[in-house]
Scaffold this motif. Structure first.
Motif, PDB file in Angstrom:
ATOM      1  N   THR A 106      -8.819   3.610  21.227  1.00  0.00           N
ATOM      2  CA  THR A 106      -9.008   3.292  19.814  1.00  0.00           C
ATOM      3  C   THR A 106      -7.666   3.161  19.109  1.00  0.00           C
ATOM      4  O   THR A 106      -7.489   2.323  18.224  1.00  0.00           O
ATOM      5  N   TYR A 107      -6.720   3.986  19.506  1.00  0.00           N
ATOM      6  CA  TYR A 107      -5.382   3.893  18.925  1.00  0.00           C
ATOM      7  C   TYR A 107      -4.774   2.520  19.200  1.00  0.00           C
ATOM      8  O   TYR A 107      -4.163   1.898  18.318  1.00  0.00           O
ATOM      9  N   LYS A 108      -4.949   2.026  20.422  1.00  0.00           N
ATOM     10  CA  LYS A 108      -4.449   0.688  20.756  1.00  0.00           C
ATOM     11  C   LYS A 108      -5.201  -0.390  19.989  1.00  0.00           C
ATOM     12  O   LYS A 108      -4.634  -1.430  19.628  1.00  0.00           O
ATOM     13  N   LEU A 109      -6.499  -0.150  19.729  1.00  0.00           N
ATOM     14  CA  LEU A 109      -7.287  -1.092  18.946  1.00  0.00           C
ATOM     15  C   LEU A 109      -6.720  -1.227  17.532  1.00  0.00           C
ATOM     16  O   LEU A 109      -6.693  -2.318  16.957  1.00  0.00           O
ATOM     17  N   LEU A 110      -6.228  -0.108  16.984  1.00  0.00           N
ATOM     18  CA  LEU A 110      -5.639  -0.146  15.656  1.00  0.00           C
ATOM     19  C   LEU A 110      -4.309  -0.894  15.639  1.00  0.00           C
ATOM     20  O   LEU A 110      -3.880  -1.372  14.591  1.00  0.00           O
ATOM     21  N   GLN A 111      -3.659  -0.985  16.786  1.00  0.00           N
ATOM     22  CA  GLN A 111      -2.392  -1.712  16.870  1.00  0.00           C
ATOM     23  C   GLN A 111      -2.580  -3.196  17.187  1.00  0.00           C
ATOM     24  O   GLN A 111      -1.638  -3.979  17.041  1.00  0.00           O
ATOM     25  N   ALA A 112      -3.783  -3.574  17.601  1.00  0.00           N
ATOM     26  CA  ALA A 112      -4.013  -4.925  18.115  1.00  0.00           C
ATOM     27  C   ALA A 112      -4.126  -5.948  16.985  1.00  0.00           C
ATOM     28  O   ALA A 112      -4.445  -5.607  15.842  1.00  0.00           O
ATOM     29  N   PRO A 113      -3.865  -7.218  17.288  1.00  0.00           N
ATOM     30  CA  PRO A 113      -4.131  -8.288  16.314  1.00  0.00           C
ATOM     31  C   PRO A 113      -5.606  -8.264  15.920  1.00  0.00           C
ATOM     32  O   PRO A 113      -6.477  -8.008  16.737  1.00  0.00           O
TER      33      PRO A 113
ATOM     34  N   GLU B  22       5.882   3.716   6.280  1.00  0.00           N
ATOM     35  CA  GLU B  22       6.929   3.926   7.282  1.00  0.00           C
ATOM     36  C   GLU B  22       6.325   4.322   8.634  1.00  0.00           C
ATOM     37  O   GLU B  22       6.796   3.882   9.686  1.00  0.00           O
ATOM     38  N   ARG B  23       5.267   5.136   8.608  1.00  0.00           N
ATOM     39  CA  ARG B  23       4.643   5.549   9.858  1.00  0.00           C
ATOM     40  C   ARG B  23       3.961   4.364  10.548  1.00  0.00           C
ATOM     41  O   ARG B  23       4.042   4.212  11.772  1.00  0.00           O
ATOM     42  N   LEU B  24       3.283   3.530   9.783  1.00  0.00           N
ATOM     43  CA  LEU B  24       2.635   2.354  10.361  1.00  0.00           C
ATOM     44  C   LEU B  24       3.666   1.437  11.014  1.00  0.00           C
ATOM     45  O   LEU B  24       3.437   0.897  12.100  1.00  0.00           O
ATOM     46  N   ALA B  25       4.798   1.278  10.352  1.00  0.00           N
ATOM     47  CA  ALA B  25       5.855   0.438  10.922  1.00  0.00           C
ATOM     48  C   ALA B  25       6.377   1.046  12.222  1.00  0.00           C
ATOM     49  O   ALA B  25       6.605   0.335  13.206  1.00  0.00           O
ATOM     50  N   ALA B  26       6.546   2.371  12.234  1.00  0.00           N
ATOM     51  CA  ALA B  26       7.055   3.033  13.429  1.00  0.00           C
ATOM     52  C   ALA B  26       6.075   2.926  14.596  1.00  0.00           C
ATOM     53  O   ALA B  26       6.491   2.839  15.763  1.00  0.00           O
ATOM     54  N   GLU B  27       4.762   2.923  14.306  1.00  0.00           N
ATOM     55  CA  GLU B  27       3.740   2.860  15.346  1.00  0.00           C
ATOM     56  C   GLU B  27       3.357   1.424  15.705  1.00  0.00           C
ATOM     57  O   GLU B  27       2.507   1.210  16.566  1.00  0.00           O
ATOM     58  N   GLY B  28       3.958   0.446  15.030  1.00  0.00           N
ATOM     59  CA  GLY B  28       3.652  -0.947  15.319  1.00  0.00           C
ATOM     60  C   GLY B  28       2.261  -1.353  14.893  1.00  0.00           C
ATOM     61  O   GLY B  28       1.632  -2.212  15.521  1.00  0.00           O
ATOM     62  N   MET B  29       1.753  -0.761  13.805  1.00  0.00           N
ATOM     63  CA  MET B  29       0.419  -1.080  13.316  1.00  0.00           C
ATOM     64  C   MET B  29       0.512  -2.081  12.169  1.00  0.00           C
ATOM     65  O   MET B  29       1.400  -1.974  11.316  1.00  0.00           O
ATOM     66  N   PRO B  30      -0.390  -3.068  12.134  1.00  0.00           N
ATOM     67  CA  PRO B  30      -0.265  -4.171  11.169  1.00  0.00           C
ATOM     68  C   PRO B  30      -0.640  -3.755   9.747  1.00  0.00           C
ATOM     69  O   PRO B  30      -1.779  -3.384   9.474  1.00  0.00           O
ATOM     70  N   LEU B  31       0.314  -3.833   8.856  1.00  0.00           N
ATOM     71  CA  LEU B  31       0.098  -3.490   7.448  1.00  0.00           C
ATOM     72  C   LEU B  31      -0.125  -4.768   6.649  1.00  0.00           C
ATOM     73  O   LEU B  31       0.736  -5.662   6.646  1.00  0.00           O
ATOM     74  N   ALA B  32      -1.266  -4.853   5.968  1.00  0.00           N
ATOM     75  CA  ALA B  32      -1.533  -6.018   5.116  1.00  0.00           C
ATOM     76  C   ALA B  32      -0.848  -5.875   3.767  1.00  0.00           C
ATOM     77  O   ALA B  32      -0.384  -6.864   3.196  1.00  0.00           O
ATOM     78  N   GLY B  33      -0.791  -4.662   3.243  1.00  0.00           N
ATOM     79  CA  GLY B  33      -0.133  -4.467   1.963  1.00  0.00           C
ATOM     80  C   GLY B  33      -0.620  -3.225   1.267  1.00  0.00           C
ATOM     81  O   GLY B  33      -1.355  -2.405   1.825  1.00  0.00           O
ATOM     82  N   LEU B  34      -0.200  -3.077   0.020  1.00  0.00           N
ATOM     83  CA  LEU B  34      -0.515  -1.919  -0.817  1.00  0.00           C
ATOM     84  C   LEU B  34      -1.485  -2.324  -1.917  1.00  0.00           C
ATOM     85  O   LEU B  34      -1.257  -3.310  -2.621  1.00  0.00           O
ATOM     86  N   VAL B  35      -2.566  -1.569  -2.059  1.00  0.00           N
ATOM     87  CA  VAL B  35      -3.483  -1.728  -3.188  1.00  0.00           C
ATOM     88  C   VAL B  35      -3.120  -0.665  -4.212  1.00  0.00           C
ATOM     89  O   VAL B  35      -3.266   0.533  -3.950  1.00  0.00           O
ATOM     90  N   LEU B  36      -2.623  -1.097  -5.354  1.00  0.00           N
ATOM     91  CA  LEU B  36      -2.253  -0.175  -6.422  1.00  0.00           C
ATOM     92  C   LEU B  36      -3.424  -0.093  -7.392  1.00  0.00           C
ATOM     93  O   LEU B  36      -3.708  -1.031  -8.132  1.00  0.00           O
ATOM     94  N   ASN B  37      -4.087   1.036  -7.354  1.00  0.00           N
ATOM     95  CA  ASN B  37      -5.363   1.207  -8.037  1.00  0.00           C
ATOM     96  C   ASN B  37      -5.173   1.857  -9.411  1.00  0.00           C
ATOM     97  O   ASN B  37      -4.214   2.588  -9.632  1.00  0.00           O
ATOM     98  N   ARG B  38      -6.109   1.564 -10.320  1.00  0.00           N
ATOM     99  CA  ARG B  38      -6.158   2.192 -11.650  1.00  0.00           C
ATOM    100  C   ARG B  38      -4.866   1.983 -12.436  1.00  0.00           C
ATOM    101  O   ARG B  38      -4.289   2.917 -12.984  1.00  0.00           O
ATOM    102  N   VAL B  39      -4.430   0.744 -12.470  1.00  0.00           N
ATOM    103  CA  VAL B  39      -3.234   0.391 -13.222  1.00  0.00           C
ATOM    104  C   VAL B  39      -3.616   0.136 -14.682  1.00  0.00           C
ATOM    105  O   VAL B  39      -4.565  -0.596 -14.960  1.00  0.00           O
ATOM    106  N   HIS B  40      -2.889   0.732 -15.602  1.00  0.00           N
ATOM    107  CA  HIS B  40      -3.182   0.565 -17.023  1.00  0.00           C
ATOM    108  C   HIS B  40      -2.433  -0.643 -17.588  1.00  0.00           C
ATOM    109  O   HIS B  40      -1.384  -1.040 -17.071  1.00  0.00           O
ATOM    110  N   GLY B  41      -2.985  -1.191 -18.625  1.00  0.00           N
ATOM    111  CA  GLY B  41      -2.376  -2.337 -19.279  1.00  0.00           C
ATOM    112  C   GLY B  41      -2.627  -2.291 -20.772  1.00  0.00           C
ATOM    113  O   GLY B  41      -3.313  -1.405 -21.283  1.00  0.00           O
ATOM    114  N   SER B  42      -2.062  -3.249 -21.489  1.00  0.00           N
ATOM    115  CA  SER B  42      -2.260  -3.329 -22.933  1.00  0.00           C
ATOM    116  C   SER B  42      -2.177  -4.773 -23.368  1.00  0.00           C
ATOM    117  O   SER B  42      -1.328  -5.531 -22.888  1.00  0.00           O
TER     118      SER B  42
END
Length: 435
Positions: A236-243, A266-286
């Protein structure tokens, strides 16, 4: 970050939503599942959130270890959505039942040490989440699996715990406990007494002799299964690293949450796991961002001190200069953004006032005082909102400076909780709009 191409890509088979606790992973996973299903994917959402919010938002009475179809999905091209909530103990039981003979499986399931291990041993929940993910992927019934990772002290536990539990179940301590069962008879007991007398004596005093006996019985029954735990965890760990796998790190624009997100990136990069990006939740605006916090506070103070009056036609300014057209527009926008509470009814009816006792007081003066008081309050609320926006921006900027390569999508804060499919669709729209 544009998430629609990610969920539309048939090569994307697993999306893992991870991050610290309380940042909205469950809602993000559910919203992505709904959006992907309504865009034609056959989706299953696996949640580990015990609060059961996912079931409620999808109109299901309850979720369990079996995927359940969600009604009300407006899917195209055969799009469907199923949802399930991990039952940690039931998943462990299923592993035992599928990999052991009936008599041995029954002995394991009834063993007191196994019951404690399967119900709450450190790392068991994360390990079983990985096991369930592997089972769902092997069935090939769904073309997209969205995983809501377990709530834990650290987001890194999801990656570390399966290896820790696998190491425990296949480690030297377990093998040492297994040795008497393998040797058998008096020789085995002699080996145990000679090789483990000091250790078992100490543990027996700390934990009790019955506990050690339960452990040894459990180990003897599980003998043939230990290698499988490590093998499946590694697979399963290898599955998380796979395309085909994509990680979404979810965070709020708060210092601790983004620090945890940075560690995970940083950990995902070290383990070679594919990062799509960051979801920044509950952002306030005006909608009145041009009106700064400083000017809003200054205007509120002037109103409270009576140094500013209506600048409409026919009136003059007592102090200061007239507001610009932009500032007047922003003042109006700030006021509209904050609801004004209605005046509470008085306990006693107002007494009549003799006009002769009042010196040059007009009804308009009373109204103006009320308006000034309410406007000053709204201006202070706006100033506080702008202070929050500035703090969130500084926090985002620090993360971006550390990880400029990470794509980010922002989800605006909603005024209330998400409790139905319409709310999940609204979150999905914000997720894919990115602002």
């Amino acid at each position: 970050m544009d998430l629609d191409p990610l969920i539309d890509d048939l090569g994307t088979r697993i999306i893992v939503c991870c991050g610290a606790g309380g940042v909205g992973k469950t809602t993000t996973a559910a919203a992505l599942g709904v959006r992907a299903a309504e865009r034609g994917r056959r989706v299953v959402v696996l949640t580990i959130d015990p609060a059961r919010r996912l079931a409620q938002s999808m109109g299901i009475d309850s979720l369990d270890n079996t995927p359940r179809k969600v009604d009300g999905i407006k899917g195209s091209d055969g799009g469907e959505l199923h949802a399930m909530m991990l039952d940690m103990k039931r998943t462990f039981d299923e592993i035992v039942e599928s990999h052991a003979e009936p008599d041995r499986a029954r002995a394991i399931l009834e063993n007191p040490f196994y019951q404690s291990l399967s119900a709450g041993f450190a790392g068991t929940q994360e390990y079983m989440a990985m096991e369930k993910l592997g089972q769902l992927r092997a069935r090939d019934e769904w073309d997209l699996i969205v995983v809501d990772t377990p709530p834990s002290r650290s987001a890194l536990d999801f990656l570390d715990a399966p290896k820790r539990l696998g190491s425990f179940l296949d480690g030297k301590f377990i093998k040492l406990l297994m040795a008497p069962a393998k040797v058998g008879g008096r020789a085995g007991m002699k080996f145990l007494n000679v090789g483990m007398s000091m250790m078992t004596g100490t543990l027996g005093k700390l934990l009790g002799g019955q506990f050690l006996k339960d452990v040894q019985t459990f180990v003897a029954a599980m003998d043939t299964m230990f290698g499988g735990f490590r093998t499946r965890a590694d697979a399963t760990y290898k599955l998380l690293q796979a395309p085909g796998t994509a990680f979404l790190v979810v965070a709020t624009p708060e210092r601790d949450a983004l620090r945890e997100a940075a560690y995970f990136v940083e950990r995902l990069a070290a383990e070679g796991m594919p990062l799509a990006g960051l979801v920044l939740n509950r952002v306030h605006g005006s909608g009145a961002a041009r009106l700064s916090a400083e000017r809003a506070r200054a205007a509120a103070e002037n109103l409270d001190e009576g140094r500013i009056v209506d600048q409409g036609g026919g009136k003059t300014d007592r102090s200061g200069s007239p507001a610009t057209a932009h500032e007047q527009s922003d003042l109006a926008t700030a006021a509209a953004a904050h609801p004004v509470p209605e005046a509470a009814p008085t306990a006693e009816p107002a007494q009549e006032t003799d006009v002769s006792d009042v010196d040059d007081v007009e009804a308009d003066d009373v109204d103006d005082a009320d308006v000034r008081h309410l406007t000053a309050g709204l201006l202070r609320l706006h100033a506080e909102r702008m202070r929050v926006l500035a703090r969130e921006q500084r926090t985002r900027d620090r993360f971006t400076a550390l990880h400029p390569e990470v794509a980010v999508t922002e989800v605006a804060a909603l005024p209330g909780d998400v409790h139905d499919l319409a709310g999940l669709r609204a979150i999905g729209d914000r997720l894919t709009a990115g602002r």
